[in-house]
Write a protein that holds these residues in place. Sequence first.
Motif, PDB file in Angstrom:
ATOM      1  N   PRO A 236       0.738  -1.282   0.015  1.00 27.29           N
ATOM      2  CA  PRO A 236      -0.187   0.069   0.003  1.00 27.29           C
ATOM      3  C   PRO A 236       1.010   1.219  -0.170  1.00 27.29           C
ATOM      4  O   PRO A 236       0.290   2.245  -0.436  1.00 27.29           O
ATOM      5  CB  PRO A 236      -0.772  -0.193   1.302  1.00 27.29           C
ATOM      6  N   VAL A 237       2.102   1.167   0.366  1.00 28.44           N
ATOM      7  CA  VAL A 237       2.887   2.470   0.493  1.00 28.44           C
ATOM      8  C   VAL A 237       3.769   2.600  -0.748  1.00 28.44           C
ATOM      9  O   VAL A 237       4.397   3.488  -0.802  1.00 28.44           O
ATOM     10  CB  VAL A 237       3.625   2.582   1.792  1.00 28.44           C
ATOM     11  N   LYS A 238       3.624   1.614  -1.726  1.00 31.75           N
ATOM     12  CA  LYS A 238       4.640   1.837  -2.901  1.00 31.75           C
ATOM     13  C   LYS A 238       4.246   3.231  -3.722  1.00 31.75           C
ATOM     14  O   LYS A 238       3.079   3.496  -3.779  1.00 31.75           O
ATOM     15  CB  LYS A 238       4.652   0.522  -3.707  1.00 31.75           C
ATOM     16  N   GLY A 239       5.420   3.869  -3.964  1.00 34.63           N
ATOM     17  CA  GLY A 239       4.996   4.868  -4.937  1.00 34.63           C
ATOM     18  C   GLY A 239       4.800   6.252  -4.073  1.00 34.63           C
ATOM     19  O   GLY A 239       4.972   7.428  -4.516  1.00 34.63           O
ATOM     20  N   LYS A 240       4.938   6.258  -2.709  1.00 36.65           N
ATOM     21  CA  LYS A 240       4.950   7.161  -1.463  1.00 36.65           C
ATOM     22  C   LYS A 240       6.582   7.756  -1.475  1.00 36.65           C
ATOM     23  O   LYS A 240       7.316   6.854  -1.302  1.00 36.65           O
ATOM     24  CB  LYS A 240       4.448   6.882  -0.402  1.00 36.65           C
TER      25      LYS A 240
ATOM     26  N   CYS B 222       5.272   5.184   9.285  1.00 34.98           N
ATOM     27  CA  CYS B 222       5.554   6.680   8.856  1.00 34.98           C
ATOM     28  C   CYS B 222       4.642   7.064   7.308  1.00 34.98           C
ATOM     29  O   CYS B 222       4.113   7.940   7.349  1.00 34.98           O
ATOM     30  CB  CYS B 222       6.913   6.997   8.871  1.00 34.98           C
ATOM     31  N   LEU B 223       5.067   5.895   6.524  1.00 31.93           N
ATOM     32  CA  LEU B 223       4.420   6.287   5.046  1.00 31.93           C
ATOM     33  C   LEU B 223       2.725   6.302   5.130  1.00 31.93           C
ATOM     34  O   LEU B 223       2.335   7.118   4.459  1.00 31.93           O
ATOM     35  CB  LEU B 223       5.095   5.442   3.854  1.00 31.93           C
ATOM     36  N   LYS B 224       2.308   5.252   5.930  1.00 29.51           N
ATOM     37  CA  LYS B 224       0.736   5.421   5.849  1.00 29.51           C
ATOM     38  C   LYS B 224       0.273   6.624   7.146  1.00 29.51           C
ATOM     39  O   LYS B 224      -0.928   6.722   6.911  1.00 29.51           O
ATOM     40  CB  LYS B 224       0.291   3.969   6.732  1.00 29.51           C
TER      41      LYS B 224
END
Length: 315
Positions: A202-206, A311-313
């Motif tokens: 879900p955090v790919k691309g962030k 952190c990314l989420k």
Amino acid sequence: MLHNKKPLFTLFSVLGLAASVAAPAHSAVVASIKPLGFIAAAIADGVTPVEVLLPDGASEHDYALRPSDIKRLQGADLVVWIGPEMEAFMPRAVAQLPAQKSIEISELPGIKPLLIKGDEEDEHHHDESDHDHEASEHEHHHGEYNMHLWMSPEIARQSAVAIHAKLLELMPQSRDKLDANLQYFEAELASANTQIGSQLAPVKGKGYFVFHDAYSYFEKHFGLTPTGHFTVNPEIQPGAQRLHQIRTQLVEQKAVCVFAEPQFRPAVIDAVARGTKVRSGTLDPLGIDITVAKDSYVKFLSQLSSQYTSCLKGA
């Protein structure tokens, strides 16, 4: 009769003393840094102890061996390290050991094709005015490739296979246990690989910034997309020009997170992120709060994955 007892006792004392002098200080697998200790512990579990040379909180980039470290290396069954481009403090000590008693991970067959080149932008990460000399010294030290090899699950697997083979040579009587340990490690690693892949999807691309370029192998393996890093050498503070570039990207919301490290919590990260919407997190590239044990390496990868996602989420 009484007269004979003393010489006999003395003889045994002398023999005992000679045996203790002849024996090495201790027998164990000695790993240069903690993550290598994690991999070694998975294979050596129940066979021989595993010790880590680098104390918690120390940096692999600038450590200096103490006399007690030299003794530990000389008394080890096996020494495991990355290579001179990572642990500049190791080559001289390792050169004094028998060849069969050390493993240099970066020189293992099959590792070369997996190596990632150092960041081409590295030379631009320092102000020309005050950091040129220090930066070029560090780049020479690190060489052509990024040497944070323990961040790659595949390199970790190959390292485990190599440690297994060496320990089998040294301790053939422990074959069954060593074989079972390797089989268990490979199965647990494969399972963790799937689980972490799902967790990070879900955090790919962030976008995000890490403190230094330690994570390339992990990021490439799991398809993460870092915006960049503050510095190549964690011992050298990034220059004003570099900080301005990062600040601009944060203001433009090209990254959602900036990561510090437990060993390095420079005020520059807080200063650059101040007044922006970016979140702050911590990545631990050495697993300093993880105990060296059978399941430590898989725990290390899982912890890193959780540190990224929280952190990314924005959890």
